[in-house]
Design an enzyme around this catalytic site. Structure first.
Site, PDB file in Angstrom:
ATOM      1  CG  HIS A 118      -7.951   4.866   6.406  1.00 23.72           C
ATOM      2  ND1 HIS A 118      -7.787   4.953   5.044  1.00 23.72           N
ATOM      3  CD2 HIS A 118      -9.258   5.093   6.630  1.00 23.72           C
ATOM      4  CE1 HIS A 118      -8.950   5.229   4.471  1.00 23.72           C
ATOM      5  NE2 HIS A 118      -9.867   5.311   5.421  1.00 23.72           N
ATOM      6  CG  ASP A 168      -5.306   3.583   3.382  1.00 23.94           C
ATOM      7  OD1 ASP A 168      -5.364   2.880   4.414  1.00 23.94           O
ATOM      8  OD2 ASP A 168      -6.065   4.542   3.183  1.00 23.94           O
ATOM      9  CB  SER A 208     -12.872   4.432   4.352  1.00 23.13           C
ATOM     10  OG  SER A 208     -12.497   5.739   4.052  1.00 23.13           O
TER      11      SER A 208
END
Length: 358
Positions: free
Chosen positions: A106, A136, A210
């Site tokens: 992402h 992911d 992230s």
């Protein structure tokens, strides 16, 4: 990371996804270290691993989606013909001095331009070697005139709840940041997808973290920071990381093949409320079967109760989905099922999982 649904709100108020992400944590090891408690000095670990932690900047364009009130009106075409620039930032880490970088899928998404910044300010253009939406994860490659500093994988299975961890990344664009905490829990299902098995930590994780690494005290990557639970979008002491034991084989497959192909049966499953009458343990109910899918062609029926996959016990729908996904398409799988009060084995040929998050 992004909130567990949208960048600021999700059904469970967790921050998940693209460009607002949690930082990585580091785990602890020996009893001697544990006894030192909060006085442990992370300086040596941070000094050793930070050169391998990178900042990731992405940019591109996307089609503007028309507001709901304009859909089906003459104004809809106006919005659909418009495109807007998108930008974002996240974190990653080098796993090979040749220039291979791991991050979250992402973080890079459908970006047209990905730039990696390493410690010292050097910027390198990256290409996406491969990505996997379900896990992911994404693998990037940069070309550098000199070998890059890399970190090694550790075992997430070896981590115990309560051990120290250290997260590193790019929170709020502040590159080269580290935070510490403990491993709070294991095996968390946060509703992100069928392969949820997150490590939970209380190390501070914020937007921009992230894709960053979660370290143990040996400086090994035991997780990849992916999401946070947050009412505000900022750290609330609950962060989630993809375990290294799950991530490592996916990354190795992406490096080798550029994509991940998973097994699929074409069934809907649910955890069985009733217990296995033979052993008092739980099982999985087949709630739906696609007639033209592998399960339908192989004779699996709605109402069958699955107790084992290739002889190994399976007690949850999530574990069944994972077991099937781990088998390469085209190979066979043996399911032990209870049907009409009798136990039998069914051998099915596994199909290729269709694209999509489900």
């Amino acid at each position: 990371m992004v909130p567990l649904s949208s960048p600021h709100v999700s059904r469970r108020r967790a921050v998940f996804g693209g460009l607002l992400l949690p930082p990585v944590l580091a785990g602890c090891g020996t009893n001697a270290i544990a006894q030192r408690g909060a006085t442990f000095d992370f300086a040596d670990v941070a000094e050793r691993v930070l050169p391998a932690v990178v900042n990731i900047a992405v940019s591109g364009e996307q089609t503007v989606q028309p507001p709901a009130e304009f859909r089906g009106t003459p104004f809809e075409r106006y919005f659909r013909n418009r495109r807007e620039r998108v930008q974002g930032a996240g974190s990653g880490f080098v796993i090979d001095p040749a220039g291979y970088v791991v991050t979250n899928n992402h973080v890079v998404g459908n970006a047209q331009r990905v730039t990696i910044s390493i410690q010292g300010g050097q910027e390198l253009q990256a290409r996406v070697v491969g990505s996997d939406e379900l896990a992911d994860l994404a693998l990037l490659r940069v070309e550098s005139r000199t070998p890059l500093t890399a970190v090694s994988w550790g075992s997430s299975a070896a981590m115990r709840v309560g051990q120290w961890v250290m997260a590193a990344g790019n929170p709020f664009g502040l590159g080269g940041s580290v935070t510490s905490g403990i491993l709070s829990a294991r095996g968390r299902d946060i509703g992100a997808g069928p392969f949820d098995d997150f490590l939970q930590t209380d190390a501070a994780i914020n937007p921009g973290n992230s894709g960053g690494p979660l370290f143990n005290l040996a400086g090994e990557v035991i997780g990849i920071n992916t999401a946070i639970y947050s009412p505000s979008g900022a750290n609330a002491g609950i962060g989630f990381a993809t375990p290294s034991d799950l991530a490592r084989p996916v990354i190795e497959t992406l490096r080798r093949d550029g994509k991940v192909e998973r097994g699929w049966l074409g069934v809907q499953v649910q955890d069985l409320v009733a217990e296995d009458p033979r052993s008092g343990r739980r099982a999985v109910l087949i709630a739906g079967v696609e007639r033209t899918g592998p399960a339908g062609r192989g004779g699996l029926r709605v109402g069958d109760v699955v107790f084992a996959v290739n002889g190994e016990r399976t007690e949850t729908s999530r574990s069944l989905v994972r077991s099937v996904a781990a088998i390469p398409p085209g190979q066979t799988i043996r399911l032990t099922v209870l049907r009409d009060g009798r136990t039998q084995d069914l051998t099915l040929q596994v199909g290729r999982r269709p694209p999509g998050p489900g």
